[in-house]
Every structure is written in C-alpha cells, then in structure tokens.
Design an enzyme around this catalytic site. Structure first.
Site, mmCIF file in Angstrom:
data_model
loop_
_atom_site.group_PDB
_atom_site.id
_atom_site.type_symbol
_atom_site.label_atom_id
_atom_site.label_comp_id
_atom_site.label_asym_id
_atom_site.label_seq_id
_atom_site.Cartn_x
_atom_site.Cartn_y
_atom_site.Cartn_z
ATOM 1 N N GLU A 1 -1.815 -8.128 35.225
ATOM 2 C CA GLU A 1 -0.689 -7.618 36.019
ATOM 3 C C GLU A 1 -1.190 -6.710 37.146
ATOM 4 O O GLU A 1 -0.641 -6.711 38.245
ATOM 5 C CB GLU A 1 0.299 -6.873 35.114
ATOM 6 N N ALA B 1 -2.934 -2.924 28.992
ATOM 7 C CA ALA B 1 -2.495 -1.545 28.757
ATOM 8 C C ALA B 1 -3.261 -1.042 27.539
ATOM 9 O O ALA B 1 -3.724 -1.839 26.720
ATOM 10 C CB ALA B 1 -0.998 -1.524 28.482
#
Ligand code: 3H9
Length: 703
Positions: A122, A79
């Site tokens: 992820e 992220a």
C-alpha cells in the site's frame, strides 16, 4: 545514470532521519532508505521516518525525484502487527503518512526486493512508480489476519489491475511474483542487477520524460477494464470456500465494489468502515494471535539460541507405508536425499510409485516443474536393507504402532547408525523413553510425530524424551523449518499434545448424544463453528471398528459398540452413524436414530434439546480442561503451542484461535463453572489461574 561510486556514496554518506530511516541524494534523486529489521514493518519509528524523510525530499531543491528503498532482507512487509493492540501514540497515523507520500509533487519510485506485503504494498501504491527485483513478490495478505488492506489498498489496487485481479489478490491473499505483477501493470519495471541503481535510473528517466506523474488514486486504467454487474456475485460464488466462515472476504468484496462505484475519497471512507468492523472482530483477534503463536513455537526457553545444531544432509526412513512415504517426500522436496527402507519389495515399489504419483499431481497443478520432480526422485534411494542407513544423519522410524516392533528396530538401528546420528520415531502415542531405552544412546533419540498426509500437514510434534540431548531437540526444531513444518515441542505422554487433546472431544460427543442431540445435530453445530467435519462424520471416515473396538470383548454397552456389532463400521460399509450412498454422501440414519433414542430412554435424565452454542461448549470444555493438565504436567511449553498443534494438525478452525484462546476469551471462571455443571473436575491450574485473575496464555509466568 547512477554510477557504482555514487551508490557507495548513498550508502556511506546518508544522513540519519531517525533510528530506522536515512536520506541521501544521488545527483538529482533523493534516496530514502528504511532499515528496521526484521521485515521493515510500518511501526511508529518507520512511519515517523517516512513522514520526515518525504518532507525533506519535498523541500530539497536539488532533489527532482524520490526513491524509497529498504535495507535488509525485504521491502516493507506490512503494518506492524505487534502494534495493532498497542499503537504508538506519538507516531503519525499510517494513513496520514501515506497521504503525504501520495501528495508528493516529485516523481516517486518504490524499489522493491523481498516481499512488499499489506501496508508495504500500500505504501508502494502511494508512489508513482514501482520497480522490483526479479525475485520480489507483492501481495495484500491481510485476509489471513481476518482483515482487509486498510491503507488504501482496496481502492488503489483495482485502479491499476482491475476489479477481478484485485479481488483475487486480496481475497485469496497469495502474493504474486514480480513478473506477474509486471504483466498486469502493478510493477513498472523489473530491475536485473543492482536494484537501487536501477531505481535511481528509472527516477531520472521519469524526470527527463517531462510527463507529470499521476498518483494511482487518479488512475482509471483498471477501472475501465471490462467488469459487469455480475462480477461480484460471480466472484463470491466461484470462491465460496474462501468465504465460508470468514468475514474478511465479504468485506473485501464490498470495498472493491466501492472502488468501482464511488469517487476515491468516498471509497477510502468505505474502506475505513469495513476495516474497522474487521479489526474489532474476534475472528481477526484470533488470526492475529495465531500469526505470532505459529512463530513462537520454535522458541524453547531452556535451549539458548546458540545451541549447536547437527548437520542433516542425509535422511533414512524405515517403513514405506503411507506415513513413511509422506515423511520421505518432505525431505526430498527440501533437497535432502532419503534412503527409504522396507522389508517387502512389493511394498517398496508401491511406495516409490506413490511418491512419484504425488509429485506428478503437483506437476499437473503447476506447483512443480519436471526438473524439480526428476531431482526429487533422484534423491530417493529405495532399499530392502536397514544396513544402508549407516551414513544417515537422521533416521525416522515409521512402522506399525507396536512397542515390541519399534524396540526391536531401534536395537538394530543402534548397531547400524553412525555415532551422532539422530534416531527418531514417528510414533503417535507410544512411550518415546521406552523406545530410546532399546538403544545404547537414548540422548540421540527423539519423537518426530508427523500428521497424515505427512507431506501436506504442517504440524510436526517434536517429542523430547527424558534423555534427549539439547542439540538433538534444537536440530529437530530447526529442521522442521527446512521442511516447511511448524514444530511444536511436546513432552512424553499418551498421545502427546494433539492426539491427547482430541480424545476428550470425541468422548464428550459420544456422551452428549445420550442426553438429547442426535449425531448429525452435534456434527452440524461443530461444522457451523468452523470444523470441516463433525466428530461423528469423522468417526465414520476413520472406521468405527478401528478405534478400539474388539468383537471379543464388545458388550453392546455403547452406541458405537452396537453399531460395530451390527456391521455398521462407517463409510467403508456405507453405514455407520450415517447412511452413505454409492458416492459416499451421508444422510442421517433412521437405524442410528432409533438406537440413540433407545440409549437416551435408558439414561437417568430425560433427553432435552440443546442449542448449537451449548453443543459446542460441551465439546470444548473437556478439551480445555485437558489442555490445562497438559500445561500443568509440562507436556506443552505454552497454551498457544496447544492451539497451533490443533489448528495445524487437526484442522481446528483458525478463525476461533483454538480451544485455549477460546477459554481465555470466555473467561476461566466461566470455563470452571461450565466444567462443574457437567460434573467434570476442573484442572487445578484452571483454578489457580482464575484465582489470580490470570489467563492460560500468561502461564507459566502467572500463577
Ligand atoms: C497490514 O499491513 C494492515 C494494513 O493493510 C492496514 C493498516 C491500517 N508486523 O514470518 P517470519 C516478524 S497487516 C510485525 O518468521 P519469513 C515475525 O513475527 C500486515 N512483525 O519470516 C518474525 O518475528 P520473530 C500485512 C512481523 O522470512 C519476523 O518478523 N502483512 C510482521 O518466513 C520474521 O518473520 C502481512 O501479513 C509484521 N507485519 O517471512 C505479512 N511480519 O523473529 C506478514 C513479520 O520475532 N509477514 N514479522 O518471530 C509475513 O508474511 C512473513 O513474515 C514474511 C517473512 C513473508 C514477511
């Protein structure tokens, strides 16, 4: 199988989805490529690009499978940490993007090179398959930011690799090599040669096999690996060091417990709760701050990025004591030959043996191969003659802290070193300008202050003298990275940044025990705050007799003086502030207690009890005050450099962010009030910033 021509076509004819995303088709395979330097982090544009590109692939009747690849040095590194505190309101949420990828009815393949980390892995876990180059690494390192993998990682990873391996990967946070990930099923294939070509071929095979792809959320392989009710308790106990003082490891364990016991959607909800708890914590804010602070230190405002660097291909080290040996190891490990000079043959031999022994320990731990050990030792050239340093590009002096000795060495070195060589001193507090003045080339002289053990500690204070040339500073800052250190630039002052900052803490601790708390109460409060050791245990370790005590002038006027006068010199005497048994285990000393009580009874104000918070505050306030002076004097470039220096050089607990971060979080008004209450004059900078409603971290822009 995709041909080279087809791949070229991908690269050339790809359609742009947005500034950072392209879409192309090679035969029946859609290729989505992200190109968002430096590390393809999942910022708003990348999230939007992924959302739109997967929608396009799904709608494309000619596309039967999808490959997700990245341009540049790495697959998605996570992220976008920069966006955490300022999310892009117009871009889709990461979880919605990943849900879209996860639901893609066509086989999806993540093509991984570099590092697939955090949200990056992820994302790959939302693809049906993952292929990787042999050198790739994958991991979920969120724990280092005080977080857990909050985009499904805690629920999907255990479904592939099992709870135990997932816990290890997430709680310890260390990325694993592609080969290891292939063994445990996290990577489906290692691609030798062209990754994209291999990934497209893999996708074509997946289509041809005819087997419907199964999203990881529906996998049960990992969950059916043997795990018992005790697994989680055992994991906590076995890894207690990783848990001590940190919140994230416990939340990770709870999330994996949920993965094992709850249906996927319920597990995702639990993950979200546990993530939010961490995200809102001061600990995670501190660790995220340090992530950027560490990367900021190398930026020196008055050194343009194109400042030339001097090539450093050969290094000389003068002084083969513990420090010199450790310093030499840094360069040997980085592939740079070192000439190590010492006066005494026996000392030189001892140093070579120590260096070899240190490498052998790493070999035993599997951190080094025999070939690398041999190569390091071959790069080491022990010498008894300083004249052998004539070819070195950089010479680091690491002898005793005596100005006259250092000046003599630098004067001699001036006659030996080649023109343009950088001459560095490892002094920890002496005046670098005075050392430079012993040479005819003060512009080439700089301080390189390593911390002990020099081959382990990551801080390197780069001390810029008043004459040090810009290219010498730039070379030192870059060189730090070559030897895996974090450079912090310091001006010349007594103790530079880190040592100077730690002195007031020690002084405050010694003053505090006169007001009520006993040494072990002070130590306990600081250990609970996160330090590995309290100040008094530290003094005992270093030796009370070597921190400025002189028997000739000692007047029994401080607790430390009396302890020294009575032979209580610390651990080495099995008696200092604490008593020590044969295994050097400390226990509170009745002798010290009686002595401290006697000093307390002579103080003006009667002793009182202090809470742990009060003790911590009393020790932190003077440190912050010193930090403000260091900023004001221009010794440090920025407040975050000071925090990095203390975290990296003195084991200041990372989860607190460092003293300057602490000061800004409690508020400068409170810091000033606290200092005044203990009779210390606040540094003028603190007042100026407080009046401007600014923080230490806005200096020098503010005030
Ligand atoms: C996460 O994913 C949370 C999710 O689970 C859930 C969310 C709901 N973001 O280190 P470098 C910048 S948390 C923004 O010098 P290297 C870095 O600041 C994230 N920026 O290079 C630097 O910028 P600058 C989990 C990032 O080759 C530049 O990239 N992921 C990010 O030595 C180069 O970095 C991680 O924790 C980021 N995520 O190492 C991985 N990452 O040049 C963190 C880097 O302006 N990153 N930057 O100073 C790393 O470990 C290393 O950067 C990496 C490259 C190994 C990738």
């Amino acid at each position: 199988m995709a041909s080279e021509e087809a791949l070229d076509a991908v690269r050339e004819s790809a359609q742009s989805i947005n500034d950072v995303t392209t879409y192309a088709r090679v035969g029946t395979v859609a290729v989505i490529t992200l190109d968002s330097p430096p590390v393809n982090a999942l910022g708003g544009a990348v999230r939007q690009g992924l959302m739109d590109a997967f929608a396009k692939a799904e709608a494309d009747p000619e596309a039967h499978a999808v490959v997700l690849a990245c341009a540049g040095r790495t697959f998605i590194a996570g992220a976008d940490i920069r966006e955490f505190d300022a999310p892009d309101p117009d871009a889709p949420d990461l979880l919605d993007v990943l849900a879209r990828i996860d639901a893609c009815p066509k086989p999806t393949v993540a093509a991984i090179h570099g590092t697939a980390l955090g949200g990056g892995l992820e994302t790959a876990l939302c693809c049906h398959y993952r292929v990787a180059t042999p050198s790739a690494k994958v991991g979920l390192p969120e724990v280092a930011l005080g977080l857990l993998p909050g985009a499904g990682g805690t629920q999907r990873l255990p479904r592939i690799v099992g709870a135990q391996t997932a816990l290890e990967m997430m709680v310890l946070g260390k990325p694993v090599a592609a080969s290891r990930a292939h063994e445990n099923g996290l990577i489906d294939a290692i691609i030798e040669g062209d990754l994209l070509k291999g990934a497209i071929a893999f996708a074509e095979n997946a289509v041809h096999s005819g087997a419907p792809p199964v999203p990881v959320r529906e996998w049960s392989e990992g969950l059916s690996l043997p795990h018992d009710a005790e697994l989680f308790a055992r994991f906590r106990a076995d890894n207690s060091r990783a848990f001590k003082g940190y919140q994230a490891p416990e939340n990770i364990v709870r999330a994996v417990e949920a993965a094992v016991t709850l249906p996927f959607e319920a597990g995702m909800r639990r993950e979200a709760e546990l993530f939010q708890e961490l995200f809102a914590s001061r600990q995670s804010a501190a660790l995220r701050y340090l992530f950027f602070a560490e990367r900021q230190t190398a930026r020196v405002p008055d050194l343009p990025a194109d400042t030339p660097r001097r090539p450093i291909a050969q290094v000389g080290v003068i002084g083969a004591g513990t420090m010199g040996s450790g310093i030499a190891m840094n360069f040997l490990s980085a592939g740079i030959p070192v000439t190590l000079v010492e006066q005494e043959e026996a000392a030189l031999e001892r140093s070579v043996a120590t260096i070899r022994r240190n490498y052998e320990i790493s070999l035993k731990k599997g951190k080094l191969t025999q070939a690398k050990l041999d190569a390091c030792m071959e790069r080491l050239h022990p010498s008894l003659d300083m004249a052998d340093l004539g070819e070195a590009d950089l010479v680091i002096e690491a002898v005793f802290e005596k100005m006259a000795l250092k000046q003599e060495i630098f004067a001699r070195l001036d006659g030996i070193a080649r023109p343009g060589a950088i001459l560095a001193t490892n002094t920890s507090f002496l005046d670098v300008n005075a050392i430079a003045a012993a040479t005819s080339r003060p512009g080439d002289v700089i301080g390189l202050h390593f911390f002990s053990p020099a081959n382990v500690m990551r801080l390197l204070e780069v001390v810029r003298g008043s004459a040090t040339r810009p290219d010498v500073v730039a070379t030192a800052m870059s060189l730090a990275r070559t030897i895996a250190k974090i450079p912090v630039l310091s001006g010349v002052c007594d103790g530079f940044i880190a040592n100077r900052m730690m002195t007031p803490r020690m002084d405050a601790a010694q003053a505090l025990i006169l007001e009520g708390p006993l040494p072990w109460e002070v130590d306990k409060a600081m250990v609970d705050y996160g330090f590995a050791m309290g100040p008094f245990a530290m003094l005992d370790l270093v030796g009370l007799d070597v921190i400025g005590w002189d028997p000739a002038t000692s007047t029994s006027s401080t607790v430390t003086q009396v302890l020294c006068e009575t032979g209580r010199w610390g651990q080495k005497r099995q008696a200092g502030f604490y008593d020590y048994d044969e295994t050097r285990r400390p226990s509170p000393s009745p002798v010290t207690e009686a002595l401290v009580r006697e000093f307390q009874s002579r103080a003006e104000t009667p002793p009182r009890r202090f809470s742990d918070e009060e003790i911590v505050e009393r020790l932190l306030l003077p440190v912050v005050n010193e930090g403000a002076r260091i900023l004001e004097e221009g010794i440090a470039l920025r407040a975050s450099d000071i925090d990095v220096a203390l975290v990296m050089g003195y084991g200041w607990p990372p989860a607190t962010g460092g003293p300057m971060f602490w000061a800004d979080t409690v508020g400068l008004g409170n810091v000033i009030g606290g200092l005044e209450a203990i009779g210390e004059a606040p540094a003028p900078l603190l007042r100026r910033l407080a009046e401007a409603d600014a923080t230490l971290h806005t200096w020098p822009e503010a005030a």
